[in-house]
Write a protein that holds these residues in place. Structure first.
Motif, PDB file in Angstrom:
ATOM      1  N   GLU A   1       0.675  -1.261  -0.186  1.00  0.00           N
ATOM      2  CA  GLU A   1      -0.082   0.008   0.135  1.00  0.00           C
ATOM      3  C   GLU A   1       0.770   1.338  -0.001  1.00  0.00           C
ATOM      4  N   LYS A   2       1.951   1.187   0.368  1.00  0.00           N
ATOM      5  CA  LYS A   2       2.959   2.140   0.376  1.00  0.00           C
ATOM      6  C   LYS A   2       3.631   2.432  -0.861  1.00  0.00           C
TER       7      LYS A   2
ATOM      8  N   PHE B   1       0.328   2.236  -5.981  1.00  0.00           N
ATOM      9  CA  PHE B   1      -0.939   1.719  -5.406  1.00  0.00           C
ATOM     10  C   PHE B   1      -1.907   2.853  -5.353  1.00  0.00           C
ATOM     11  N   ASN B   2      -1.468   4.041  -5.739  1.00  0.00           N
ATOM     12  CA  ASN B   2      -2.645   5.133  -5.578  1.00  0.00           C
ATOM     13  C   ASN B   2      -2.571   5.894  -7.139  1.00  0.00           C
ATOM     14  N   ARG B   3      -2.175   5.467  -7.979  1.00  0.00           N
ATOM     15  CA  ARG B   3      -2.039   6.271  -9.409  1.00  0.00           C
ATOM     16  C   ARG B   3      -3.529   5.982  -9.946  1.00  0.00           C
ATOM     17  N   GLU B   4      -3.608   6.922 -10.816  1.00  0.00           N
ATOM     18  CA  GLU B   4      -4.792   6.916 -11.503  1.00  0.00           C
ATOM     19  C   GLU B   4      -5.018   5.930 -12.759  1.00  0.00           C
TER      20      GLU B   4
ATOM     21  N   ARG C   1      -2.239  -3.901  -7.947  1.00  0.00           N
ATOM     22  CA  ARG C   1      -2.445  -2.433  -7.801  1.00  0.00           C
ATOM     23  C   ARG C   1      -1.138  -1.882  -7.703  1.00  0.00           C
ATOM     24  N   ALA C   2      -0.412  -2.260  -6.567  1.00  0.00           N
ATOM     25  CA  ALA C   2       0.838  -1.756  -6.306  1.00  0.00           C
ATOM     26  C   ALA C   2       1.888  -1.838  -7.664  1.00  0.00           C
TER      27      ALA C   2
ATOM     28  N   LEU D   1     -10.637  -1.591  -4.930  1.00  0.00           N
ATOM     29  CA  LEU D   1      -9.148  -0.987  -4.945  1.00  0.00           C
ATOM     30  C   LEU D   1      -9.138   0.081  -6.299  1.00  0.00           C
ATOM     31  N   GLY D   2     -10.032  -0.096  -6.877  1.00  0.00           N
ATOM     32  CA  GLY D   2     -10.220   0.830  -8.081  1.00  0.00           C
ATOM     33  C   GLY D   2      -9.798   0.091  -9.569  1.00  0.00           C
TER      34      GLY D   2
END
Length: 280
Positions: free
Chosen positions: A29-30, A34-37, A130-131, A159-160
């Motif tokens: 998650e770090k 993991f948080n990209r569009e 995701r990562a 998670l998108g």
């Protein structure tokens, strides 16, 4: 013939436990990916500027052995994007397909949806996908129970990520659920790896009208794509047709050129038929 899929699932379960120990979810998650569009598979498959091809980077297979172990992932996937592919698929299974998570990460510079092509059995792999920068995960009905498919698909959406469900026979239709975004019908029997190109067309007639669907495996020429477009398919996953060549980038460009010519010829014939009908 030995059931290849059962063998893969067996070692995959062991692999998942090792990965969990090496890199737990809280560390995944770090990671930057993991948080990209996310790029939407559904949006790109329906984009008229794209050709509907999901072009795959694949080094080997259990049935054919080494396909291409010298191709450079950045070079090949950049050509896929340049010549109009709707998506990129990257094999991340190592023992049977020679892929790796690093292959997908190296392809991530492309502004296209990337499918992580692997055998997803555990929620951990979804966080892992995701990562590493995937936009889409593959769920293979043949190695899951319907309840597992529903649970994993729901987890992916949380998670998108989007979900491509792969089926290859009528008995697997009960894996369909709301959280499945696109259905892939595999022309290859996953127990014997034999290919039957008519599998997609026959099974597609049983799918809900609202579900986008793609054909997988055994697509070797532009004529087949035209035939499947006419049957209502939205996309076409192709791997070995390009990867078996010494330069998959050139092979893909040539294939797309042939497809454009066939589409133009088909459109011209329809226009001629329409004019003839009006004159009559």
């Amino acid at each position: 013939m030995e059931n290849i899929l059962e063998k893969i699932v067996s070692y995959k379960k062991e692999e998942i436990e090792l990965r969990k120990a090496e890199l737990p979810v809280h560390l995944l998650e770090k990671q930057p990916g993991f948080n990209r569009e996310i790029f939407s598979m559904k949006k790109f498959l329906m984009d008229p500027e794209k050709n509907g091809i999901i072009a795959e980077f694949k080094k080997k297979s259990p049935s054919k052995g080494i396909i291409n172990d010298t191709a450079i992932v950045e070079h090949v996937t950049a050509a896929y994007a340049q010549y109009g592919a709707s998506m990129i698929s990257v094999l991340t299974d190592t023992p049977s397909f020679g892929g790796s998570t690093n292959d997908l990460k190296r392809a991530r510079f492309n502004n296209l949806p990337i499918l992580r092509k692997d055998f997803i059995l555990d929620p951990y792999q979804i966080a892992e996908s995701r990562a590493m920068g995937a936009d889409v995960i593959l769920l293979i009905a043949a190695c899951l129970q319907p309840a597992q498919t529903r649970s994993l698909a729901k987890r992916a959406h949380r998670l998108g990520l989007e979900v491509l469900l792969e089926i290859h026979e009528e008995s697997e239709l009960d894996h369909l659920c709301e959280d499945v975004d696109v259905v892939g019908i595999n022309n290859r029997d996953l127990k014997t790896f034999n290919v039957d190109i008519n599998r997609s067309i026959l099974l597609a007639k049983r799918l809900p009208l609202k579900k986008l669907h793609i054909a997988e495996s055994g697509i070797r020429d532009a004529e087949t794509i035209l035939h499947m477009k006419a049957a209502g398919f939205n996309g076409f996953l192709i791997a070995e047709q390009f990867m078996k060549e010494s330069d998959p980038a050139i092979a893909f460009a040539s294939f797309v050129d042939q497809l454009k010519k066939k589409l133009y010829e088909s459109k011209s014939l329809r226009n001629d038929a329409t004019r003839s009908g009006k004159e009559a």
